[in-house]
Enzyme design. Sequence first.
Site, PDB file in Angstrom:
ATOM      1  N   LYS A 194       0.948  -1.105   0.001  1.00  0.00           N
ATOM      2  CA  LYS A 194       0.082  -0.252  -0.195  1.00  0.00           C
ATOM      3  C   LYS A 194       0.876   1.201   0.022  1.00  0.00           C
ATOM      4  O   LYS A 194       1.408   1.691   0.949  1.00  0.00           O
ATOM      5  CB  LYS A 194      -0.994  -0.070   1.321  1.00  0.00           C
ATOM      6  CG  LYS A 194      -2.174   1.085   1.062  1.00  0.00           C
ATOM      7  CD  LYS A 194      -1.542   2.409   1.575  1.00  0.00           C
ATOM      8  CE  LYS A 194      -2.832   3.407   1.384  1.00  0.00           C
ATOM      9  NZ  LYS A 194      -2.202   4.871   1.678  1.00  0.00           N
ATOM     10  N   GLY A 246       6.935   5.870   8.204  1.00  0.00           N
ATOM     11  CA  GLY A 246       6.128   6.786   7.952  1.00  0.00           C
ATOM     12  C   GLY A 246       6.447   7.601   9.206  1.00  0.00           C
ATOM     13  O   GLY A 246       7.324   7.628  10.029  1.00  0.00           O
ATOM     14  N   SER A 247       5.303   8.670   9.486  1.00  0.00           N
ATOM     15  CA  SER A 247       5.555   9.413  10.773  1.00  0.00           C
ATOM     16  C   SER A 247       5.378   8.559  12.142  1.00  0.00           C
ATOM     17  O   SER A 247       4.655   7.664  12.138  1.00  0.00           O
ATOM     18  CB  SER A 247       4.234  10.545  10.662  1.00  0.00           C
ATOM     19  OG  SER A 247       3.043   9.851  10.977  1.00  0.00           O
ATOM     20  N   THR A 248       6.015   9.146  13.186  1.00  0.00           N
ATOM     21  CA  THR A 248       5.871   8.434  14.269  1.00  0.00           C
ATOM     22  C   THR A 248       4.318   8.479  14.717  1.00  0.00           C
ATOM     23  O   THR A 248       3.817   7.486  15.467  1.00  0.00           O
ATOM     24  CB  THR A 248       6.930   9.402  15.455  1.00  0.00           C
ATOM     25  OG1 THR A 248       7.965   9.162  15.110  1.00  0.00           O
ATOM     26  CG2 THR A 248       6.661   8.950  16.780  1.00  0.00           C
ATOM     27  N   GLY A 251       2.749   5.537  13.330  1.00  0.00           N
ATOM     28  CA  GLY A 251       3.438   4.372  13.642  1.00  0.00           C
ATOM     29  C   GLY A 251       2.901   3.994  15.018  1.00  0.00           C
ATOM     30  O   GLY A 251       2.810   2.728  15.255  1.00  0.00           O
ATOM     31  N   GLU A 268       9.669   2.017  11.039  1.00  0.00           N
ATOM     32  CA  GLU A 268      10.961   3.075  10.665  1.00  0.00           C
ATOM     33  C   GLU A 268      10.137   4.418  10.634  1.00  0.00           C
ATOM     34  O   GLU A 268       9.536   4.848   9.738  1.00  0.00           O
ATOM     35  CB  GLU A 268      11.511   2.797   9.233  1.00  0.00           C
ATOM     36  CG  GLU A 268      12.838   3.194   9.239  1.00  0.00           C
ATOM     37  CD  GLU A 268      13.021   4.561   8.607  1.00  0.00           C
ATOM     38  OE1 GLU A 268      12.901   5.630   9.292  1.00  0.00           O
ATOM     39  OE2 GLU A 268      12.753   4.802   7.506  1.00  0.00           O
ATOM     40  N   CYS A 302      14.330  10.815   6.439  1.00  0.00           N
ATOM     41  CA  CYS A 302      14.245  10.795   7.964  1.00  0.00           C
ATOM     42  C   CYS A 302      15.282  10.569   8.773  1.00  0.00           C
ATOM     43  O   CYS A 302      15.329  11.145   9.986  1.00  0.00           O
ATOM     44  CB  CYS A 302      13.334   9.268   8.080  1.00  0.00           C
ATOM     45  SG  CYS A 302      14.374   7.871   7.310  1.00  0.00           S
ATOM     46  N   GLU A 404      10.554  17.276  14.414  1.00  0.00           N
ATOM     47  CA  GLU A 404      10.999  17.018  13.243  1.00  0.00           C
ATOM     48  C   GLU A 404      10.219  17.736  12.128  1.00  0.00           C
ATOM     49  O   GLU A 404       9.091  17.863  12.191  1.00  0.00           O
ATOM     50  CB  GLU A 404      10.782  15.548  12.586  1.00  0.00           C
ATOM     51  CG  GLU A 404      10.981  15.116  11.173  1.00  0.00           C
ATOM     52  CD  GLU A 404      10.794  13.606  11.077  1.00  0.00           C
ATOM     53  OE1 GLU A 404      11.628  12.882  10.433  1.00  0.00           O
ATOM     54  OE2 GLU A 404       9.755  12.850  11.608  1.00  0.00           O
TER      55      GLU A 404
END
Length: 510
Positions: A194, A246-248, A251, A268, A302, A404
Amino acid sequence: MTAVTPSALEARAALALPYTEVDDMFIHGAWTPALGTDRNPVTDPATGKVWGSVPDGTPEDVDAAVASARGAFDGEWPRLAPSERAAYLLRIADEVDTRAKELSLTNTRENGSPVSESAGAAANAAGIFRYFATLAGYLEREDVRAFPKGGGESVVRRDPVGVCALIAPWNFPINLVVIKLAPALLAGCTVVIKPASPTPLSIRLIVDAVAAAGVPAGVVNLVTGSGRLGDALVKHPDVNKVAFTGSTPVGRKIAAACGELLRPVTLELGGKSSGIVLPDADLDAMSKVLIRSSMRNTGQTCYISSRILAPASRYEEVVDMVTATIAAGKQGDPLDPETMFGPCATESQYRTVLEYVESGLAEGALATTGGRAATLGGGLEGGYFVEPTVFAGVTPDMRISREEIFGPVLCILKYDDVDEAVALANNTTFGLGGLVFGRDPEAALAVADRMDTGSVGINFFASNHAAPFGGRHDSGLGTEYGIEGLNAYLSYKSIHRKPLSGPITPTIGG
């Protein structure tokens, strides 16, 4: 900043880039019409104009893709010898190489990565497939371990974990899929991919390469759609593992869902990494790797060290070098091979980056270059450009120092001694990348050892396909790359037995 030149615009027009509208997804070895009618547009961030669209998938599309992957996993694929699956990986790599130009252009039109960056995407992806093919022997090597006190032995099997959901981000839409896909396939898993909703087209070329390589139907499937589609995939009862980049914040949600389901997951996530400039650093050498290490892909990477920690004794010197290096980088049309800085990948990210820039100025940081939206002409007026920005006078409590940004913004902080530099580098909720610049290799290595992060570069940063890459703390769970990345797609079984005759001779695979 550098304005767009007529020659660059003429080159863009000469490419005669097509409008691309697709109605299908890849399920059970064929491009199959989507079951719903909703669409997701694809926007060129350099112009702000829509240039394509893909289906916004439904839960029924996910069901079909997962069922296809489940059927293939219950079939021949995981029962092939690893060396046979490795042969498929090598064929995929060759097919990817033949699609290099189209991959680059599609990638750039989707997310604005300069072609100077995206031109290497196919070669890197092919290299990942070829590296993992070399690990077939690891899977084929017999692993027999004696009981420590004798009297028996254990045969250790490495089995594929099953059907895997591979969910990719928009910043590197090709390679951050392939780093999941290659080890999953070698392990004997089947997958449903995806991609991120802004970048759904370039990955179709990888899937085309998979099909051209003759990979059996159902082993690789592709669905496109918004975040709710990813949520349905993560929680699908027939998915055995999730791998996400992707983003925290996203995640965390995926981790919570997988925890509830007791489903293995590799995450990650984000980073806020630091580059420590030691007092003896060679600033001329540092300037040559600065953009690659600290503002790669217009800052949308990242692991980059978006915080530069400079010794007080050389602070102004470091600020001058960093400012001059970033200011000299050309910003413009990402389809121009001379462009170093393109647009932000999406309008949303553009607005986020500008908000951070305004925050830095409001909190007292000094923009030594940049510090505003970029105004480009010649047809790029609607693009999502932010001037590459360097902030000096940054303190650890500022938002731009702590959070970030994921855009073309660098912060330079001051330290008095190396202990303070290490403390500043580790004073973050993240732990993904990092850098140490110094002439003394032993001193630089000693500092790198003290940094609480998953990867550190000394005088440069690059990912090594053979070495694990992963984050600590808010930067994720698990690792990718290397044999450790392959192990993430395996499930272990120990078969305990007593030998029929003769002494036990352990043979441990490694």
